[in-house]
Design an enzyme around this catalytic site. Structure first.
Site, mmCIF file in Angstrom:
data_model
loop_
_atom_site.group_PDB
_atom_site.id
_atom_site.type_symbol
_atom_site.label_atom_id
_atom_site.label_comp_id
_atom_site.label_asym_id
_atom_site.label_seq_id
_atom_site.Cartn_x
_atom_site.Cartn_y
_atom_site.Cartn_z
ATOM 1 N N HIS A 32 0.834 -1.302 -0.033
ATOM 2 C CA HIS A 32 0.050 -0.027 0.022
ATOM 3 C C HIS A 32 0.670 1.193 -0.163
ATOM 4 O O HIS A 32 2.073 1.224 0.129
ATOM 5 C CB HIS A 32 -0.770 -0.018 0.999
ATOM 6 C CG HIS A 32 -0.339 -0.078 2.366
ATOM 7 N ND1 HIS A 32 -0.032 0.944 3.260
ATOM 8 C CD2 HIS A 32 -0.052 -1.301 3.276
ATOM 9 C CE1 HIS A 32 0.713 0.562 4.287
ATOM 10 N NE2 HIS A 32 0.481 -0.671 4.410
ATOM 11 N N SER B 24 -6.374 4.742 4.661
ATOM 12 C CA SER B 24 -6.359 3.362 5.661
ATOM 13 C C SER B 24 -6.032 2.376 4.309
ATOM 14 O O SER B 24 -6.249 2.760 3.280
ATOM 15 C CB SER B 24 -7.661 3.035 6.120
ATOM 16 O OG SER B 24 -8.147 1.834 5.698
ATOM 17 N N LYS B 25 -5.450 1.245 4.781
ATOM 18 C CA LYS B 25 -5.159 0.463 4.023
ATOM 19 C C LYS B 25 -6.255 -0.132 3.155
ATOM 20 O O LYS B 25 -5.833 -0.827 1.930
ATOM 21 C CB LYS B 25 -4.483 -0.961 4.915
ATOM 22 C CG LYS B 25 -2.949 -0.695 5.380
ATOM 23 C CD LYS B 25 -2.648 -1.823 5.976
ATOM 24 C CE LYS B 25 -1.647 -1.596 6.973
ATOM 25 N NZ LYS B 25 -1.403 -2.627 8.091
ATOM 26 N N ARG B 26 -7.608 0.072 3.594
ATOM 27 C CA ARG B 26 -8.579 -0.398 2.997
ATOM 28 C C ARG B 26 -9.170 0.575 1.739
ATOM 29 O O ARG B 26 -9.989 0.413 1.040
ATOM 30 C CB ARG B 26 -9.476 -0.930 3.961
ATOM 31 C CG ARG B 26 -9.425 -2.170 4.635
ATOM 32 C CD ARG B 26 -10.167 -2.423 5.895
ATOM 33 N NE ARG B 26 -10.411 -1.214 6.767
ATOM 34 C CZ ARG B 26 -9.219 -1.431 7.773
ATOM 35 N NH1 ARG B 26 -8.349 -2.395 7.762
ATOM 36 N NH2 ARG B 26 -9.083 -0.394 8.567
ATOM 37 N N ASP B 27 -8.751 1.909 1.816
ATOM 38 C CA ASP B 27 -9.119 2.715 0.951
ATOM 39 C C ASP B 27 -8.517 2.364 -0.454
ATOM 40 O O ASP B 27 -7.330 2.169 -0.621
ATOM 41 C CB ASP B 27 -8.380 4.224 1.221
ATOM 42 C CG ASP B 27 -9.293 4.783 2.516
ATOM 43 O OD1 ASP B 27 -10.461 4.541 2.628
ATOM 44 O OD2 ASP B 27 -8.495 5.543 3.273
#
Ligand code: GLU
Ligand code: ZN
Length: 506
Positions: A26, A267-270
Site C-alpha cells: 500500500h 487506510s490500507k482499505r481505501d
C-alpha cells in the site's frame, strides 16, 4: 538516552525498509520504502530490505512476492536483502529464529527481562481497576519480582509465561530527524512482551535486534510507529549492554501521516491506498514514485515533476515536513499524465500494448497490421491520456473491424437531425479521393461539409468523428481515418448514416 550514544553523523548511512508481508502493498508502505531508498542513494549508503515475517498466521508468500514486485516496478533497488543477499542475512525474519532465541536468553540472563504469568483475564481486570482509579492502564509490573516459589507455583498450575522487557524507569527523549525533540514519560511506557508463551518472538524484540545486528544507522518510518520508539530505545540500550550489534542506537525519524478523504488517515482499505489499483489503472511507476515523494517531502523549490534519480540527488531528511500530508488522487493522476508525455514514443507504445491486449483488442501476439497501428497512433494517444487504461476506449475503434465496432451509446446522440444527409455528403466526397491520407481527407471534408453545406466545423466533423471512432472525444480525426483505411471508414459512415436517418424518421 544521551546524544553521544546515538549514531554519529559521519558513519556510512545504513537504512532499512522492513515491511511485514501481509495483504497488498500500500501507499504508506511504498512511501516509506521510497524515502529510505532516496536517503541511501543520496548518501551513497546502504538500503537493507528486511522481511518481517514472524507472524505465520498473517504473513503470506504471495504478499512477500508482491512486495518484491512492487519494489522492482517502482524502480527501487536494495543493497542487502532477498535475492541479493548480504553479510547480515538471512533477511527474512522467519529464517532467523535461532538468533532471536539466543538474544532472548542473553537478555534474560542479564536481567533485562522476566517471565510474566498473568492471564489475559487477570490483565483485563487490573486494567479496568487502573482505569477506574485514574492510573495508567498499561502492564502494572505484577510479575517483575516474582520469587522462585511463586514461579514454581505458576508452573505447577500449568501456566506458560510470556517474556516481558523490564523498562528502566526513566523518561525517554530523542531528537527525531523529522519531528525534533520528543519525549515520553516513563509511566506511559510499561514493561512489554517480547516473546509469546508459545516461544514466538514478537516485533518488539526482532525489530530492534535486527536493526542492531544489521548496523542500521537511521530508522525512517511512519508516524504510526512513534509509540514503539521509546521501547526500542530501551531495547537498544540493553542490546548494547549485552554486546549485540555495534552498541550504537540508530537515529529515528517519523514520516508524517498521509490523510485521505474527509481528513482522516488514509487506510490500507481505501482503494487509492492499494498498489493494485495503480497497476490496474495503468499508472506509470515514474508517475507514482514522483507523487509518493511529494507525500511529506519537497524538492526544495516549487518543482513537483522529477525523477527518482533527481529525488535521490536532492533528498534531505531536513526537508521532510512533519505535518500530515494530504493524498490527492487527482494530483497523482495529473503528474502521471505529465510523465506519460515525456516518455519516448516507442516506450509509451510498449507500455500501452498490454492494456490493449487486456481489453481484448489485440491478441497475445499482435499482427503486423496491429503493430503498425499501435506505432502510428501512439504519439497521438500519448498526448491525450493520463493513465494507460484510458487507451482502449480511446483507440479501440482502430482494432475493431466490421461488426465488432459499435458507437458508444452515450456518444451516438451526436447523430442529430441533419447528420444523415451530412454523412451522405461526406461519404461521397471521400469516395472520390484518389489518395487516402490525412491532408486529402481533411480537404475533402472541409470542402464538402464546411464550404459545401455551410456547417460549422465542430458540428460537421462531430458526426463523422462519432461515426468513425464511436466517440465524441478521439485522437485527431483525419489521422484516425487514414489509419483506419478507406473501406472501413466508409463502412462506418454508412452505418451511422442509416442510424441517423432512422432516428430522424422515428
Ligand atoms: N514490520 C513493521 C511494519 O511493517 C516495521 C516497522 C518499522 O519500520 O520499524 O510496520
Ligand atoms: Zn505478569
Amino acid at each position: 538516552m544521551n546524544a553521544s550514544q546515538q549514531q554519529s553523523a559521519d558513519s556510512p548511512v545504513r537504512v532499512r525498509f522492513c515491511p511485514s508481508p501481509t495483504g497488498n502493498p500500500h501507499v504508506g508502505m511504498l512511501r516509506t520504502a521510497l524515502f529510505n531508498w532516496a536517503y541511501a542513494r543520496h548518501t551513497s549508503g546502504t538500503l537493507v530490505f528486511r522481511i518481517e515475517d514472524t507472524d505465520a498466521e498473517r504473513d503470506s508468500e504471495e504478499s512477500y512476492q508482491a512486495l518484491l514486485d512492487a519494489m522492482g516496478w517502482l524502480g527501487l533497488d536494495w543493497d542487502e536483502g532477498p535475492e541479493v543477499g548480504g553479510p547480515h542475512g538471512p533477511y527474512r525474519q522467519s529464517e532467523r529464529g535461532p538468533i532471536y532465541a539466543d538474544v532472548a536468553t542473553r537478555l534474560a540472563e542479564a536481567g533485562f527481562t522476566y517471565e510474566c504469568f498473568c492471564s489475559p483475564e487477570e490483565l483485563a481486570v487490573r486494567r479496568e481497576a487502573a482505569k477506574v482509579a485514574g492510573r495508567p492502564q498499561g502492564y502494572d509490573g505484577h510479575c517483575r519480582n516474582l520469587s522462585d516459589a511463586e514461579i514454581a507455583d505458576y508452573r505447577a498450575a500449568g501456566r506458560d509465561p510470556v517474556i516481558r522487557f523490564r523498562m528502566p524507569g526513566h523518561d525517554f527523549r530523542w531528537d527525531d530527524l523529522v519531528r525534533g525533540e520528543l519525549s515520553f514519560r516513563a509511566e506511559h511506557v510499561p514493561d512489554f512482551v517480547i516473546v509469546r508463551a508459545n516461544g514466538q518472538p514478537l516485533y518488539t524484540l526482532v525489530n530492534p535486534v535486527d536493526d542492531a545486528l544489521m548496523g542500521i544507522t537511521h530508522v525512517l518510518r511512519g508516524e504510526d510507529l512513534l509509540s514503539s520508539t521509546p521501547r526500542q530505545l530501551a531495547m537498544h540500550a540493553a542490546l548494547a549492554d549485552i554486546g549485540v550489534g555495534s552498541g550504537r542506537t540508530p537515529r529515528f525519524g517519523h514520516l508524517p501521516y498521509v490523510m485521505g478523504e474527509g481528513n482522516r488517515k488514509l487506510s490500507k482499505r481505501d482503494p487509492e491506498s492499494s498498489l493494485a489499483m495503480y497497476l490496474e489503472r495503468g499508472f506509470l511507476p515514474e508517475g507514482l514514485a514522483n507523487y509518493l515523494a511529494l507525500l511529506g517531502w519537497s524538492f526544495g523549490d516549487d518543482t513537483e515533476f522529477f525523477s527518482l534519480a533527481q529525488m535521490a540527488e536532492r533528498f534531505d531528511i531536513a526537508r521532510v515536513n512533519p505535518n500530515p500530508a494530504r493524498f490527492d488522487l487527482k494530483k497523482c493522476i495529473s503528474i502521471n499524465g505529465d510523465w506519460m508525455r515525456v516518455l519516448e514514443v516507442d516506450d509509451f507504445a510498449t507500455r500501452m500494448l498490454p492494456f490493449l491486449q487486456r481489453a481484448g483488442l489485440i491478441g497475445d501476439v499482435p499482427t503486423d497490421r496491429q503493430a503498425a497501428l499501435v506505432a502510428a497512433i501512439a504519439p497521438l494517444v500519448q498526448e491525450r491520456i493520463e493513465t494507460l487504461d484510458q487507451a482502449p476506449a480511446m483507440i479501440g475503434f482502430l482494432f475493431q473491424e466490421g461488426a465488432a465496432f459499435t458507437m458508444a451509446e452515450a456518444d451516438a446522440v451526436a447523430m442529430v437531425d441533419g447528420s444523415g444527409s451530412a454523412l451522405a455528403v461526406a461519404a461521397e466526397s471521400l469516395q472520390a479521393l484518389s489518395e487516402w491520407n490525412t491532408p486529402a481527407i481533411e480537404a475533402a471534408l472541409r470542402t464538402s461539409l464546411v464550404e459545401g453545406l455551410g456547417l460549422k466545423p465542430r458540428k460537421a466533423f462531430g458526426s463523422v468523428r462519432v461515426a468513425v471512432t464511436g466517440r465524441r472525444v478521439s485522437p485527431p480525426l483525419f489521422e484516425s481515418m487514414e489509419l483506419l483505411g478507406r473501406d472501413e471508414s466508409l463502412r462506418r459512415i454508412e452505418a451511422a448514416r442509416v442510424r441517423a436517418e432512422a432516428a430522424a424518421d422515428g
